[in-house]
Design an enzyme around this catalytic site. Sequence first.
Site, short mmCIF file in Angstrom:
data_model
loop_
_atom_site.label_atom_id
_atom_site.label_comp_id
_atom_site.label_asym_id
_atom_site.label_seq_id
_atom_site.Cartn_x
_atom_site.Cartn_y
_atom_site.Cartn_z
N SER A 9 7.78 14.02 -19.28
CA SER A 9 8.56 13.27 -20.28
C SER A 9 8.19 11.79 -20.25
O SER A 9 7.04 11.44 -20.51
CB SER A 9 10.05 13.51 -20.04
OG SER A 9 10.82 13.20 -21.17
N HIS A 61 12.33 21.90 -22.10
CA HIS A 61 11.76 20.60 -21.76
C HIS A 61 11.49 20.45 -20.27
O HIS A 61 10.59 19.73 -19.87
CB HIS A 61 12.72 19.50 -22.22
CG HIS A 61 12.22 18.11 -21.99
ND1 HIS A 61 11.07 17.63 -22.58
CD2 HIS A 61 12.70 17.10 -21.22
CE1 HIS A 61 10.87 16.38 -22.20
NE2 HIS A 61 11.83 16.03 -21.38
#
Length: 278
Positions: free
Chosen positions: A103, A256
């Site tokens: 991320s 994610h």
Amino acid sequence: MELPVYKGTQTIEENELYYELYQHPERRPTLILLHGFLSSTFCYRKLLPLLTQKYTVYLIDIPPFGQSGKSSKYAYSLTNIAKTILTFIDMHKLEKVILIGHSMGGQIGLNMCKQRPDLIEKMILLAGSGYLAAPSRWLKRASYVPFFSLFVKRYLEKSGIEKNLRLVVYDQSMIDDDMRDGYTAPFLQGKAIFKALGKMARDKEDDLTENDLHTIQTNCLLLWGRYDKVVPLSIGNRLHKDLPCSQLIILDDTGHLLPEEKPEEVFRHIDNFITFEG
């Protein structure tokens, strides 16, 4: 194989950078792991034991998260955080390291590749963020208001750890008390983290442009969850297009939080990418 672990801090730009070193007894490639926004080294807890079987690994808490410093004098821009980690690499006399960034850690890793391509052998983006604009002028101005840190704290409390965990994983049955405790812990250390997040809102700049990305010649592996709701697959496709030396692999039934959700599969792709000489 149980590896020796060193845990410590390095003072850089009047701020402390927390890190852990897992030194492989043989001469192996060195990996540097960078976590995402509102996270810490905890996010690599399942991937780490697999990586340390074959590689020397540095885990780093990105300031102001985890156990790293939260100094009000530090510039929390992506560019400066990247510079700080590059300084850390130089201080430890490391060469040709391999970056793994999840991320926001991917954003910082790409900044590092742009600033010092000589130090980065390869880059692995695990749902790496990109193409984000700097916070609005309104938010930057608001961050100077007294008690802004309290608003940040209340916003995070309102969103809640359960809601955030459900957002980042595909299989929500995997959420347990260990996950809840691990991702909550960094925000139970007092007011400093919330003040630092306010300063991060002021310091954050635009992400690298398409032209910037086109200049990065580092070999990049992009690993993406097909059902990522935080950094959607469209970002992965766009990065794959803009990074000239990249390959994209999509993981099914994944959101994610790739290092938590599919550690074995992620390790296999990372290991293949590192050992492939082409």
